[in-house]
Scaffold this active site. Structure first.
Site, PDB file in Angstrom:
ATOM      1  N   GLU A 116       0.819  -1.214   0.000  1.00 58.03           N
ATOM      2  CA  GLU A 116       0.000   0.000   0.000  1.00 58.03           C
ATOM      3  C   GLU A 116       0.852   1.262   0.000  1.00 58.03           C
ATOM      4  O   GLU A 116       0.814   2.057   0.935  1.00 58.03           O
ATOM      5  CB  GLU A 116      -0.969  -0.037   1.182  1.00 58.03           C
ATOM      6  CG  GLU A 116      -1.905  -1.212   1.011  1.00 58.03           C
ATOM      7  CD  GLU A 116      -3.037  -1.304   2.020  1.00 58.03           C
ATOM      8  OE1 GLU A 116      -2.787  -1.053   3.205  1.00 58.03           O
ATOM      9  OE2 GLU A 116      -4.158  -1.645   1.622  1.00 58.03           O
ATOM     10  N   GLU A 137      -3.938 -10.647   0.145  1.00 60.32           N
ATOM     11  CA  GLU A 137      -4.718 -10.585   1.384  1.00 60.32           C
ATOM     12  C   GLU A 137      -6.149 -10.958   1.023  1.00 60.32           C
ATOM     13  O   GLU A 137      -6.674 -10.500   0.012  1.00 60.32           O
ATOM     14  CB  GLU A 137      -4.716  -9.172   1.991  1.00 60.32           C
ATOM     15  CG  GLU A 137      -3.347  -8.729   2.467  1.00 60.32           C
ATOM     16  CD  GLU A 137      -3.323  -7.313   3.037  1.00 60.32           C
ATOM     17  OE1 GLU A 137      -4.360  -6.831   3.526  1.00 60.32           O
ATOM     18  OE2 GLU A 137      -2.242  -6.702   2.978  1.00 60.32           O
TER      19      GLU A 137
HETATM   20  C1  GAL Z   1      -4.971  -4.059   4.082  1.00 56.43           C
HETATM   21  C2  GAL Z   1      -3.579  -3.798   4.558  1.00 56.43           C
HETATM   22  C3  GAL Z   1      -3.256  -4.546   5.806  1.00 56.43           C
HETATM   23  C4  GAL Z   1      -4.354  -4.390   6.801  1.00 56.43           C
HETATM   24  C5  GAL Z   1      -5.637  -4.848   6.209  1.00 56.43           C
HETATM   25  C6  GAL Z   1      -6.812  -4.654   7.119  1.00 56.43           C
HETATM   26  O1  GAL Z   1      -5.405  -3.059   3.261  1.00 56.43           O
HETATM   27  O2  GAL Z   1      -2.647  -4.123   3.586  1.00 56.43           O
HETATM   28  O3  GAL Z   1      -2.052  -4.048   6.312  1.00 56.43           O
HETATM   29  O4  GAL Z   1      -4.482  -3.046   7.136  1.00 56.43           O
HETATM   30  O5  GAL Z   1      -5.923  -4.088   5.081  1.00 56.43           O
HETATM   31  O6  GAL Z   1      -6.661  -5.250   8.340  1.00 56.43           O
END
Ligand code: GAL
Length: 982
Positions: A431, A507
């Site tokens: 990010e 993620e």
């Molecule tokens: C993503 C980010 C993570 C964490 C997650 C939400 O956007 O990369 O670091 O913030 O969201 O828990």
């Protein structure tokens, strides 16, 4: 920034500390690999002298001087996060910076931690030595014996300083001044606690003239099963000898970087069978030792391949966190984490969002994990930047003045970790928007290490990476990508490039609180479309910080609990394991969803299909067992002969006669794949995968309405039950006081209920919709109570304050004198909106009813889109064991598919029989559960609160991502429910 007038406010340290410099640290030597160099080392970990100052202006002067008197200072362990040792307080923010977005500046309230150590160095360090700091958060300035060595930038990256000529035989004085924030804090905006300190090891390393400075070993694997080896020494040492004793391999290096050896047939490395070979490199000065794993990484056919085989990542994102120590993770914890991962079928780790402690990679090589090794880089706070919404204005990824710092960070991780077979991708960071600096980081990485892949999620056009990576994309979008039918990019050439890339979800399935829902759907897509190579759950561990109430009860704190002015609450509590490594239900579900062997038993118990979903391994490391359970207990069990089944193949196994003979009744057949032999991470017998057939449910007995409804005074009796004429509900059953049923359409909102569903732009959050609809305030009004030919018919209208919305429930009770049957019909009036969290019935029983036994799914919780880990069978648990202690309390603990529930109290038990219900039993009310902010807020109120659910809404993963998928939503509508009490 510069002024012609002298700045009277400046500290004499500002020049040395260089805090406003957006560039890399100064004075350190070129980055290099973390290997056993065969030369002496001295750990400088231990108790140091420490002084905390809230600002630089308040910090003491002269701390670098050998004569400085630190006798009055505290001691502090190194490594440590000083906030967790009574100095200052932790701060949690996700995207937002906890300080003004005013790069490269920091507010005056920028805490300083001064660290000093006196140590003795032996003669072995007098011919040249390096001082290594493996992690200093955020900006360190380092002096040895009064001499400034330099500064560190890149908190989770190592820095080494040449101390030759400064280091003395005998006593030395090391001083490290650490600023909590600096210009480089703008590059480290990860979603985690801000925790300053020297949080990784400090080591003195002998480095005599003529020693090898660095080594880069590339161990490849050819299509015909041979290992290759390239060893690059810096400086080159012609005549150095490389040996792999286990392979009988010896070769002499000629000093050229192009020399590649064929080591002959060798077993390859993969996460499934992590074959490592000890390599020794002998030079006249030293013998270097490292473990090599032979493997190749390629991208072909839009797939990442290891040794020519496409991979499926069953991954997690891992931050480094300890509930008592902060960012310091003891080695035993690290190993416990990795063992837990292996036990739960996890095969990949993204080191979110920074270079991990080097020990992680050594262990990953040995235990077998695919690592996406991510650089210490995130600038997410630039995306928004407050009310002005300046949309990435000034983002370091695109600003030339940061380029050198970013290239330095990339070099520090790549050089440190380049010898690890487990590392298969480099990630530029997380990010950090878009910009040329990212492209430059990728380009440098590719030329330095051409084989490994480059990953970065933040630039969806993916021009300089080897995999298309996204986070939290919906199943629908992921499916399009799987088909290579994603929405095209505006630029045709870029689109053509991206369409050829393999796809991962770096993620997905946000594991915050109760959940995550939707695991099964994603896994189905990953297994269906070759381009989809799996994903990484967000995230592995919750970042709770352990605190104690005044009476000593431990609990986990989250954002805001330390008086932070700006914070993001419990968004830091979103892991598959608690901060002290207790598996959450989501971890058990993940284990099941990604199991590497699928076992499907035919309905007639005649055959089982064993699908080997490993990428490499056959099934010979597994043993297969079966068992048949009955209501009376375990009936029989045995082992199953399964022919060796290669990766990807399915074996059809004819089940033994003994099994088939037992088909029928309330019997459940389970077949498990277990480890045949001990592994470093689990003993023989550990269950890897399982399948079941059969049902434990007995038919619900019919209850004839042979009893008589008798009205006497303020009470109505029917068989073993008494009813309260004021509410129409039960007041006792077989002499036990019972209060209920009461319609319950709400639940204590989960973190996912409180989230914003990404699939439906603009849609309000479920928890808010439910609150606005008044569901927490539902109240009943008894309309009628009549004797209907021996049945008691009770009509109750439920409504909520202010609104006209209502639900009518007709309860019909019958009894044969011993048993009591309830048939309820729920009929909602108009205007109830899109969904309800549940249609349930609450009962209050005396607090002594603290033991539950049930037939259905267990032992753990199960909601419509979670609970894949729950098995069918017979279970029992105490009321305390039924609760999942989520850090921010919320709905939890529902057992599903229940046909029989028995609650035991001091004077006997009550059973509830149904065709399939969920139940929850709590020592506190749902209202108390919803109001609690931390676990100690929940106090048993002397009542056993039972909820029997006729219908339940799914969980989803809207705390960050898609909400409850349509198939699992509970739309308001008529519901029928029948339960028999005995
Ligand atoms: C993503 C980010 C993570 C964490 C997650 C939400 O956007 O990369 O670091 O913030 O969201 O828990």
């Amino acid at each position: 920034m510069t002024s012609t007038r002298p700045n009277l406010a400046a500290s004499p340290y500002e020049g040395a500390m260089d805090l406003l410099n957006p560039g890399p640290g100064r004075g350190s030597t070129a980055p290099r690999a973390h290997v056993d160099s065969g030369l002496p080392t001295l750990s400088l970990n231990g108790d140091w002298r420490f002084h905390f100052s809230p600002t630089l202006a308040a910090a003491p002067q002269g701390i670098e001087e050998e004569t400085f008197d630190d006798a009055a200072w505290d001691t502090l362990p190194v490594p440590s996060s000083w906030n967790l040792h009574g100095h200052g307080a932790p701060t949690y923010t996700n995207v937002q910076f906890p300080f003004p977005l005013d790069p490269p500046h920091m507010p005056d309230a920028n805490p300083v931690g001064d660290h000093r150590l006196r140590f003795l160095a032996g003669p072995e360090f007098q011919h040249g030595a390096l001082l290594r700091l493996d992690g200093v958060d955020n900006a360190g300035t380092v002096w040895l014996n009064g001499t400034l060595l330099g500064t560190t930038r890149g908190s989770k990256l190592p820095h080494e300083f040449d101390v030759t000529g400064v280091l003395r035989a005998g006593e030395n004085v090391l001083a490290v001044r650490v600023s909590q924030f600096s210009a480089s804090s703008y590059l480290e905006d990860q979603d985690a606690w801000w925790l300053p300190g020297i949080f990784r090891d400090v080591t003195l390393l002998a480095h005599p003239a003529g020693a090898v400075r660095d080594v880069f070993v590339q161990a490849g694997y050819t299509a015909d099963g041979r290992g290759t080896l390239r060893v690059e020494l810096d400086p080159p040492v012609p005549g150095a000898v490389a040996t792999i004793p286990a392979l009988g391999f010896t070769a002499t290096l000629d000093g050229s970087p192009d020399q590649v050896f064929d080591v002959g047939p060798a077993s390859p490395w993969s996460a499934e069978s992590p074959s490592l070979h000890a390599l020794e490199i002998a030079t006249p000065k030293q013998t270097l030792r490292l473990n090599v794993g032979f493997r190749s990484i390629t991208v072909e056919d839009a797939q990442v391949k290891l040794n020519g085989v496409p991979l499926l990542f069953r991954g997690v994102n891992r931050h480094e966190h300890n509930p008592d120590l902060g960012r310091v993770v003891p080695r035993e914890q690290l190993l416990a984490e990795l063992h837990l991962m292996k036990q739960h079928n996890i095969n990949a780790i993204r080191t979110a969002h920074y270079a991990p402690h080097p020990a992680l990679l050594h262990a990953a090589d040995e235990l077998g994990f695919y690592i996406i090794d991510e650089c210490d880089y995130e600038t997410h706070g630039f995306e928004d930047g407050g009310p002005a919404h300046q949309n990435w204005a000034g983002n370091p990824s695109a600003e030339p003045q940061y380029r050198e710092a970013l290239l330095d960070r990339m070099a520090r991780i790549v050089e440190r970790d380049k010898n690890h077979p487990s590392v298969i991708m480099w990630s530029l960071g997380n990010e950090a928007g878009t910009g040329d600096n990212l492209a430059a980081m990728a380009a440098w990485t590719k030329q330095r290490d051409p084989e490994r892949l480059v990953h970065y999620e933040g630039d969806w056009a993916s021009p300089y990476v080897d995999v298309y990576s996204r986070m939290y994309a919906t199943p629908a979008e992921v499916e399009l990508i799987g088909r290579q039918e994603e929405v095209p990019l505006p630029d045709a050439a870029q689109d053509a490039h991206r369409r050829q890339l393999p796809f991962i979800l770096c993620e997905y399935v946000h594991a915050m609180g109760n959940g995550p829902g939707g695991l099964r759907e994603y896994q189905g897509l990953f297994e269906k479309y070759p381009r989809l190579q799996g994903g990484f759950v967000w995230e592995w561990i919750e970042h709770g910080i352990r605190q104690h109430t005044l009476d000593g009860e431990a609990y986990f704190a989250y954002g805001g609990d330390f008086g932070e002015k700006v914070h993001d609450g419990n968004f830091v509590i979103d892991g598959l394991v608690s901060a002290d490594l207790e598996p959450r239900p989501g971890l058990l579900d993940f284990k099941k969803a990604v199991e590497p062997v699928a076992i499907a038993i035919s309905a007639d118990w005649a055959t089982a299909g064993i699908h080997n979903k490993h990428d490499f391994l056959g099934t010979s490391h597994l043993a297969f067992t079966w068992r048949i359970d009955t209501p009376e207990g375990r009936h029989s069990e045995g082992t199953l002969e399964v022919p060796a089944t290669a990766a990807g193949d399915v074996a059809a196994v004819v089940l033994p006669e003994e099994i088939r003979e037992n088909l029928g009744g309330q019997r459940v057949l389970s077949v498990s794949a277990v480890l045949a032999a001990d592994q470093p991470w689990a003993p023989a017998g550990h269950e890897v995968a399982w399948g079941q057939q059969g049902s434990p449910a007995a038919p619900v007995p019919a209850v004839g309405a042979t009893g008589r409804v008798e009205a006497r005074g303020g009470e109505v009796r029917l068989g073993p039950a008494e009813f309260d004429v004021a509410t129409g509900g039960l007041s006792s059953f077989r002499g036990v006081p019972v209060n209920g049923p009461r319609l319950n359409l709400w639940r204590a909102p989960t973190d996912n209920d409180r989230g914003k569903d990404w699939t439906v732009p603009g849609q309000a959050r479920d928890a808010e919709v439910w609150a606005a609809a008044g569901l927490p305030l539902l109240e009943g009004r008894l309309q009628s109570m009549e004797d209907d030919g021996g049945r008691l018919r009770v009509r109750v209208r439920y409504g909520v304050p202010v609104a006209r919305t209502h639900v009518d429930v007709e309860y019909v009770w019958a009894s044969d004198g011993a048993r009591l049957e309830l048939s309820a019909h729920v009929e909602p009036g108009p205007g109830w909106g899109r969904n309800w969290p549940r249609v349930g019935f609450d009962f209050e029983l005396p607090g002594g009813f603290g033991q539950a036994s049930w037939t259905g799914f267990g032992p753990g919780q199960k909601y419509p889109d979670t609970g894949m880990a729950a098995k069918q069978g017979w279970f029992s648990a105490s009321i305390d064991e039924l609760q999942v202690p989520y850090v921010r309390p919320q709905e939890n603990g529902a057992r599903a598919g229940v046909s029989a529930l028995r609650l035991d109290g001091p004077d006997g038990g009550i059973s509830f029989l149904s065709d399939g219900m969920s139940f929850a039993l709590r020592p506190w009310s749902q209202e108390a559960l919803a109001a609690a902010r931390h676990t100690p807020d929940l106090v048993a109120d002397g009542i056993s609160h039972l909820t029997l659910d006729a219908a339940v809404h799914g969980i989803g993963t809207a705390s960050c991502g898609p909400g409850v998928l349509p198939a699992y939503q509970l739309a308001p509508g008529p519901v029928d429910f029948r339960v028999v009490m005995e």
